[in-house]
Design a protein around this motif. Structure first.
Motif, PDB file in Angstrom:
ATOM      1  N   THR A  70       0.842  -1.210   0.000  1.00  0.00           N
ATOM      2  CA  THR A  70       0.000   0.000   0.000  1.00  0.00           C
ATOM      3  C   THR A  70       0.868   1.247   0.000  1.00  0.00           C
ATOM      4  O   THR A  70       0.506   2.257   0.600  1.00  0.00           O
ATOM      5  CB  THR A  70      -0.932   0.014   1.237  1.00  0.00           C
ATOM      6  OG1 THR A  70      -0.138   0.133   2.421  1.00  0.00           O
ATOM      7  CG2 THR A  70      -1.787  -1.230   1.319  1.00  0.00           C
ATOM      8  N   ALA A  71       2.011   1.169  -0.691  1.00  0.00           N
ATOM      9  CA  ALA A  71       2.993   2.261  -0.644  1.00  0.00           C
ATOM     10  C   ALA A  71       2.681   3.338  -1.690  1.00  0.00           C
ATOM     11  O   ALA A  71       3.501   3.644  -2.549  1.00  0.00           O
ATOM     12  CB  ALA A  71       4.388   1.710  -0.841  1.00  0.00           C
ATOM     13  N   GLY A  72       1.498   3.908  -1.602  1.00  0.00           N
ATOM     14  CA  GLY A  72       1.150   5.032  -2.458  1.00  0.00           C
ATOM     15  C   GLY A  72       0.471   4.643  -3.753  1.00  0.00           C
ATOM     16  O   GLY A  72       0.298   3.453  -4.069  1.00  0.00           O
ATOM     17  N   VAL A  73       0.086   5.656  -4.514  1.00  0.00           N
ATOM     18  CA  VAL A  73      -0.620   5.448  -5.775  1.00  0.00           C
ATOM     19  C   VAL A  73       0.073   6.224  -6.891  1.00  0.00           C
ATOM     20  O   VAL A  73       0.824   7.166  -6.643  1.00  0.00           O
ATOM     21  CB  VAL A  73      -2.101   5.889  -5.678  1.00  0.00           C
ATOM     22  CG1 VAL A  73      -2.847   5.056  -4.651  1.00  0.00           C
ATOM     23  CG2 VAL A  73      -2.210   7.387  -5.352  1.00  0.00           C
ATOM     24  N   ALA A  74      -0.202   5.811  -8.113  1.00  0.00           N
ATOM     25  CA  ALA A  74       0.284   6.508  -9.305  1.00  0.00           C
ATOM     26  C   ALA A  74      -0.901   6.722 -10.228  1.00  0.00           C
ATOM     27  O   ALA A  74      -1.875   5.958 -10.206  1.00  0.00           O
ATOM     28  CB  ALA A  74       1.361   5.679 -10.010  1.00  0.00           C
ATOM     29  N   ALA A  75      -0.824   7.765 -11.042  1.00  0.00           N
ATOM     30  CA  ALA A  75      -1.921   8.062 -11.963  1.00  0.00           C
ATOM     31  C   ALA A  75      -2.134   6.906 -12.927  1.00  0.00           C
ATOM     32  O   ALA A  75      -1.212   6.151 -13.263  1.00  0.00           O
ATOM     33  CB  ALA A  75      -1.620   9.341 -12.739  1.00  0.00           C
ATOM     34  N   SER A  76      -3.366   6.749 -13.390  1.00  0.00           N
ATOM     35  CA  SER A  76      -3.692   5.721 -14.371  1.00  0.00           C
ATOM     36  C   SER A  76      -2.727   5.775 -15.547  1.00  0.00           C
ATOM     37  O   SER A  76      -2.373   6.855 -16.037  1.00  0.00           O
ATOM     38  CB  SER A  76      -5.121   5.931 -14.879  1.00  0.00           C
ATOM     39  OG  SER A  76      -5.350   5.178 -16.064  1.00  0.00           O
ATOM     40  N   PRO A  77      -2.293   4.620 -16.056  1.00  0.00           N
ATOM     41  CA  PRO A  77      -1.402   4.606 -17.229  1.00  0.00           C
ATOM     42  C   PRO A  77      -2.002   5.296 -18.453  1.00  0.00           C
ATOM     43  O   PRO A  77      -1.259   5.664 -19.372  1.00  0.00           O
ATOM     44  CB  PRO A  77      -1.199   3.112 -17.494  1.00  0.00           C
ATOM     45  CG  PRO A  77      -1.421   2.458 -16.168  1.00  0.00           C
ATOM     46  CD  PRO A  77      -2.505   3.272 -15.523  1.00  0.00           C
ATOM     47  N   LEU A  78      -3.312   5.501 -18.470  1.00  0.00           N
ATOM     48  CA  LEU A  78      -3.928   6.205 -19.591  1.00  0.00           C
ATOM     49  C   LEU A  78      -3.309   7.586 -19.773  1.00  0.00           C
ATOM     50  O   LEU A  78      -3.145   8.067 -20.902  1.00  0.00           O
ATOM     51  CB  LEU A  78      -5.441   6.329 -19.366  1.00  0.00           C
ATOM     52  CG  LEU A  78      -6.213   7.117 -20.424  1.00  0.00           C
ATOM     53  CD1 LEU A  78      -6.161   6.395 -21.766  1.00  0.00           C
ATOM     54  CD2 LEU A  78      -7.659   7.329 -19.979  1.00  0.00           C
ATOM     55  N   ILE A  79      -2.961   8.237 -18.671  1.00  0.00           N
ATOM     56  CA  ILE A  79      -2.410   9.593 -18.730  1.00  0.00           C
ATOM     57  C   ILE A  79      -1.108   9.616 -19.519  1.00  0.00           C
ATOM     58  O   ILE A  79      -0.838  10.547 -20.289  1.00  0.00           O
ATOM     59  CB  ILE A  79      -2.191  10.142 -17.309  1.00  0.00           C
ATOM     60  CG1 ILE A  79      -3.536  10.220 -16.557  1.00  0.00           C
ATOM     61  CG2 ILE A  79      -1.520  11.503 -17.344  1.00  0.00           C
ATOM     62  CD1 ILE A  79      -4.599  11.031 -17.243  1.00  0.00           C
ATOM     63  N   GLY A  80      -0.311   8.588 -19.366  1.00  0.00           N
ATOM     64  CA  GLY A  80       0.973   8.536 -20.061  1.00  0.00           C
ATOM     65  C   GLY A  80       0.854   8.339 -21.561  1.00  0.00           C
ATOM     66  O   GLY A  80       1.842   8.514 -22.292  1.00  0.00           O
ATOM     67  N   THR A  81      -0.316   7.962 -22.052  1.00  0.00           N
ATOM     68  CA  THR A  81      -0.498   7.745 -23.491  1.00  0.00           C
ATOM     69  C   THR A  81      -0.886   9.013 -24.241  1.00  0.00           C
ATOM     70  O   THR A  81      -0.934   9.013 -25.472  1.00  0.00           O
ATOM     71  CB  THR A  81      -1.593   6.692 -23.746  1.00  0.00           C
ATOM     72  OG1 THR A  81      -2.883   7.237 -23.408  1.00  0.00           O
ATOM     73  CG2 THR A  81      -1.348   5.431 -22.922  1.00  0.00           C
ATOM     74  N   LEU A  82      -1.175  10.101 -23.520  1.00  0.00           N
ATOM     75  CA  LEU A  82      -1.719  11.297 -24.166  1.00  0.00           C
ATOM     76  C   LEU A  82      -0.663  12.187 -24.801  1.00  0.00           C
ATOM     77  O   LEU A  82      -0.980  13.031 -25.639  1.00  0.00           O
ATOM     78  CB  LEU A  82      -2.509  12.121 -23.136  1.00  0.00           C
ATOM     79  CG  LEU A  82      -3.751  11.458 -22.542  1.00  0.00           C
ATOM     80  CD1 LEU A  82      -4.334  12.326 -21.437  1.00  0.00           C
ATOM     81  CD2 LEU A  82      -4.786  11.203 -23.622  1.00  0.00           C
ATOM     82  N   GLY A  83       0.581  12.043 -24.372  1.00  0.00           N
ATOM     83  CA  GLY A  83       1.616  12.927 -24.866  1.00  0.00           C
ATOM     84  C   GLY A  83       1.511  14.331 -24.317  1.00  0.00           C
ATOM     85  O   GLY A  83       2.078  15.278 -24.876  1.00  0.00           O
TER      86      GLY A  83
END
Length: 451
Positions: A263-276
């Protein structure tokens, strides 16, 4: 004239509140509202430890979207790619098929996933606490370890089965270990072949303090309580390697263990990384009015967006918490309505209301509106806040009933058999490997004659 379509990506706090706000203020003739989400419920994440411990049932904290939303069209799937020039989202349905959905206004609220690091064995052997399925799986897994240990004649296997490690000293990890430790302590009374002193819970975090967001005093109170219950808390320590039956810490210790909850934190959805598009620590950069720079018809909020925190100033962004996501969703709806009506958009502004941490029973530490509370007053504040945040009266009733039943009748230790034949990984539950690059999306649309 065709109605403009508002497409909302994600059915978490931000997405659902945005849809509710649009339904409330726009007539059916004014705009079509479409919500793409793989689940047909709004998950109240802060109570996932209660589900893992069996204190509340899964449906209690997952009110149906069909109770919450009246005329929003639900698309059962997840957006895996976006062409903002063509205004089309590629949706992977829960059947595995893909389809293209057009939009006029887009609201990105895809949420977050469990944040992991390049630690050998982590993604293969760790369990998360981010989804309803993960919480249900962890409950089955923990009870299974007790059952197997009680039946085993091998002292080494028994010791390994009764060691449990939770990584992450924030409120999610602390609540998780607090509730599951209470579960296994209660279970020990029903397992005459188990020595309760052999059941060991470990909470570790690389940070020097437990729950630093609560402040020195409350963090120390929580630390003392956890240790008094028998949980071994190790700070300034992380995981070096994980195998099927061991966990190695960065301080050199190697623990025989079959359960690592991450439970060591969260990261934004990988969808965000596809937008450029520009990001800050993986979160999509947005203006104060929640619009994405250079994309006037695209708004983003919730855990996946780096929303400026105007109350703090100094370039701060809002933390990825439920209270901010909910309010940002409502504000996104207001700004979409303003745009449709030709009115100016307004900046998002909200003063953080503080945190509440429920440690089970009458134990809690809370800091509502800056006031530091411990014990029963803190527990009243914590559970009161959770009940107010649950979206439907049915969910509130079920949750209160579950709390009362658990308080009076105690715990049960029943396994459902969920995922019993297949060890579950973070990838299995959170589907982080299905997203398309910008090139993939364009090639798909060109092949379909779209765009």
């Amino acid at each position: 004239m065709e109605r403009p379509r508002v497409l909302i990506v994600g059915g978490g706090f931000a997405g659902v509140e945005c849809a509710r706000g649009l339904e409330h203020s726009l007539s059916a003739e004014t705009a079509e509202i479409v919500l793409v989400t793989p689940n047909n419920y709004e998950l109240y994440l802060p109570l996932l430890p209660h589900v893992a411990a069996g204190v509340v049932t899964p449906q209690s904290i997952a009110p149906s979207l069909r109770r919450i939303l009246r005329r929003t069209r639900l698309v059962p799937g997840g957006v895996i790619g976006i062409d903002t020039a063509a205004k089309i989202c590629v949706v992977r349905l829960i059947t595995g098929e893909t389809t293209d959905v057009r939009y006029d206004r887009l609201v990105l609220t895809p949420g977050s996933i469990t944040r992991t690091f390049d630690i050998p064995g982590l993604t293969d052997h760790a369990r998360g606490m981010k989804t309803l399925a993960e919480a249900a799986y962890i409950r089955d897994h923990v009870i299974a370890q007790l059952d197997i240990a009680a039946a085993s004649t091998d002292p080494e296997e028994r010791a390994a089965r009764l060691q449990f490690v939770v990584v992450g000293g924030g409120y999610a990890g602390t609540e998780t270990v607090a509730y599951l430790q209470r579960l296994t302590s209660a279970a020990a009374k029903r397992y005459p072949r188990l020595d309760p002193t052999q059941i060991k819970w470990h909470l570790i975090d690389i940070a020097p303090k437990l729950m630093p967001e609560l402040g020195e005093r409350l963090g120390q109170k929580a630390l003392e309580l956890m240790r008094r219950r028998g949980t071994e808390v190790s700070l300034g320590v992380s995981v070096a390697e994980v195998t099927e039956d061991t966990v190695e810490f960065t301080d050199g210790r190697v623990l025989p263990c079959r359960t690592l909850i991450w439970t060591a934190g969260v990261a934004a959805s990988p969808l965000i990384g596809t937008l450029g598009a520009e990001t800050v620590r993986g979160r999509l950069v947005v203006d104060a009015d929640l619009t994405v720079p250079g994309m006037p018809d695209v708004l983003a909020c919730g855990d996946a967006a780096a929303v400026p925190d105007l109350e703090k100033g100094g370039g701060a962004v809002c933390p990825p918490t439920a209270q901010h996501a909910s309010r940002q969703g409502k504000h996104a709806a207001r700004n979409i309505i303003a745009g449709l009506r030709g009115a100016p958009r307004t900046p998002y502004r909200h003063k953080d209301l503080g945190l509440v941490v429920d440690l089970g029973g009458i134990d809690a530490v809370s800091k509502p509106m800056g006031y530091e509370l411990t014990g029963l007053p803190a527990q009243v504040a914590a559970r009161g806040y959770h009940l107010l945040a649950l979206r439907t009266g049915v969910a509130r009733f079920r949750t209160v009933a579950n709390w009362l039943i658990n308080a009076t009748a105690g715990d049960d230790f029943v396994r459902t058999g969920f995922q019993a034949e297949k060890p579950a990984t973070l990838r299995d539950f959170e589907r982080t490997d299905v997203y398309l690059s910008q090139e993939d999306v364009r090639e798909r649309l060109a092949a379909h004659g779209a765009g």
